[in-house]
Design an enzyme around this catalytic site. Sequence first.
Site, PDB file in Angstrom:
ATOM      1  N   GLU A  85       6.701   9.114 -10.930  1.00  9.88           N
ATOM      2  CA  GLU A  85       7.894   9.953 -10.815  1.00  9.88           C
ATOM      3  C   GLU A  85       8.727   9.911 -12.816  1.00  9.88           C
ATOM      4  OE1 GLU A  85      10.840  11.074  -8.715  1.00  9.88           O
ATOM      5  OE2 GLU A  85      11.679  12.099  -9.408  1.00  9.88           O
ATOM      6  N   LYS A 280      17.422   9.230  -1.641  1.00  7.59           N
ATOM      7  CA  LYS A 280      15.757   9.435  -2.214  1.00  7.59           C
ATOM      8  C   LYS A 280      16.283   8.203  -4.366  1.00  7.59           C
ATOM      9  CE  LYS A 280      12.661  11.415  -3.960  1.00  7.59           C
ATOM     10  NZ  LYS A 280      12.394  11.443  -5.348  1.00  7.59           N
ATOM     11  N   ASP A 296       7.728  -5.423  -0.414  1.00  8.47           N
ATOM     12  CA  ASP A 296       7.340  -4.667  -0.079  1.00  8.47           C
ATOM     13  C   ASP A 296       8.118  -3.941   0.030  1.00  8.47           C
ATOM     14  OD1 ASP A 296       7.041  -3.345   2.474  1.00  8.47           O
ATOM     15  OD2 ASP A 296       6.329  -5.136   4.117  1.00  8.47           O
ATOM     16  N   HIS A 393      14.127  16.170 -16.409  1.00  6.40           N
ATOM     17  CA  HIS A 393      12.892  16.636 -15.414  1.00  6.40           C
ATOM     18  C   HIS A 393      11.876  16.827 -16.223  1.00  6.40           C
ATOM     19  CE1 HIS A 393      13.549  15.034 -11.679  1.00  6.40           C
ATOM     20  NE2 HIS A 393      12.802  15.214 -11.654  1.00  6.40           N
TER      21      HIS A 393
HETATM   22  C1  MEV Z   1      14.445  12.803  -7.654  1.00  2.91           C
HETATM   23  O1  MEV Z   1      13.638  11.659  -7.359  1.00  2.91           O
HETATM   24  C2  MEV Z   1      16.057  12.129  -7.615  1.00  2.91           C
HETATM   25  C3  MEV Z   1      17.072  13.100  -7.209  1.00  2.91           C
HETATM   26  O2  MEV Z   1      16.984  14.441  -6.718  1.00  2.91           O
HETATM   27  C4  MEV Z   1      18.242  11.945  -7.178  1.00  2.91           C
HETATM   28  C5  MEV Z   1      19.170  12.972  -6.665  1.00  2.91           C
HETATM   29  O3  MEV Z   1      19.704  14.354  -6.283  1.00  2.91           O
HETATM   30  O4  MEV Z   1      20.315  12.332  -6.679  1.00  2.91           O
HETATM   31  C6  MEV Z   1      17.990  13.560  -8.631  1.00  2.91           C
END
Ligand code: MEV
Length: 438
Positions: A85, A280, A296, A393
């Site tokens: 990413e 995430k 792992d 992003h």
């Molecule tokens: C993107 O990979 C991760 C985010 O969505 C985490 C978040 O929203 O806190 C930017």
Amino acid sequence: MSQAISGFSKLSKEEKINWIAKEYFSNGKEAISIIKQYWNNDEKLQQLHDEFIENTISNFYLPMGIAPNFLINGKYYSVPMVIEESSVVAAAAKAAKFWSTRGGFKTTILGTEKIGQVHFLYKGDFKKLNAFFLSIKPKFFTETESITKNMQKRGGGILDIELVDKTHDLENYFQLHATFETKDSMGANFINSCLEQFAKTLTNEAQNNDDFNQEEKNITIVMSILSNYVPNCIVRAEVSCKVEDLVEKKIDNPNEFADKFVQAVKIAEVEPYRAVTHNKGIMNGIDSVVLATGNDFRAVEAGVHAYASKNGKYSSLSHAKIENGIFTFWMEIPLALGTVGGLTSLHPLVKIALEILEKPSAQELMQIIAATGLAQNFAALRSLTTTGIQEGHMKMHINNILNQYQATKEERIVVAKHFENNTISHASVVELIENLRK
Ligand code: MEV
């Protein structure tokens, strides 16, 4: 439509590729050439990778990057990360730099206990089973001595074994619930070997136990396996500074920023839809270092998300507060890691990653990885609560689009200049490239 095949694993690598090319590609030649393009010229190295798994046809590259300037407990680290990413490494590096001038990350190990279970069925009286278990308990230790000898030399081993009655959940279901210390190894093989010996000891001893009737003697082992849920193998990472010190280029009002940041964390604490995405983001940082160091990531993912639900509702792993003008942001997460054994001694790039981290112990690696996860979370929340996530992003994503369009050097310069002052979207980048080419 593809045909089923028997004996695929027995085919040579070349034959496997030919079969795949024939079954799934109209232009098999091109597919074969792409698959082979990723082979390593060094035959020995390629063979090493071939043998990591079954039915290898090629190598699947992921970028390995470095997030420097991680100040953790007063020591600087350059953290190797493996991830696809675009914005993750940049975000970690930015957050690390930010906190390096505000005291850095403070991390502590709260526990290192691993868990394994023998799941079995017993039809009979629990009191009898418990008396039997207590009488044979020393045998679980003595009969695993050949397995535990080396681990004990390194200061690890079996910590304890308990008998657990699970019949309120499932008829006739009992467990041996064992705890382990595995020092610098992740310990999966060690734990599973111990458990399988426990299972043998249990069934053998039951057969010879005169207090059991025939049905009680016939204990059925269902399975023996470690648990990836390790709520007592925990690391804590924290950053804190005066609210006024949060000031930087994009944070001109630190009080407002800190308040909004804490609110964002509170939302993730109470709202599972947000918590999953919030966590995430943490895992973006954690998984990339877990991968780079040959650990792992599926085990870590499973354990961390289970921990996020430990109170019965999925929630944020991180927390934040403002108290007496001090902003504090922290998390506690379970991480079962190794820095010896497994891939750590096999994969040349894993060895490099561990050297970059100055050969950490498993406990030190837990702390580095927790700090990286917290940094990633900080970076995501800072963007989300200020400029929005898309700015950073899409800046990183422009490169992917330019590569997809095989943009020239000149085109890249024009695109970069244009988007200094214009909103980036996939469509707008594509449109600009297409216009340039008209
Ligand atoms: C993107 O990979 C991760 C985010 O969505 C985490 C978040 O929203 O806190 C930017």
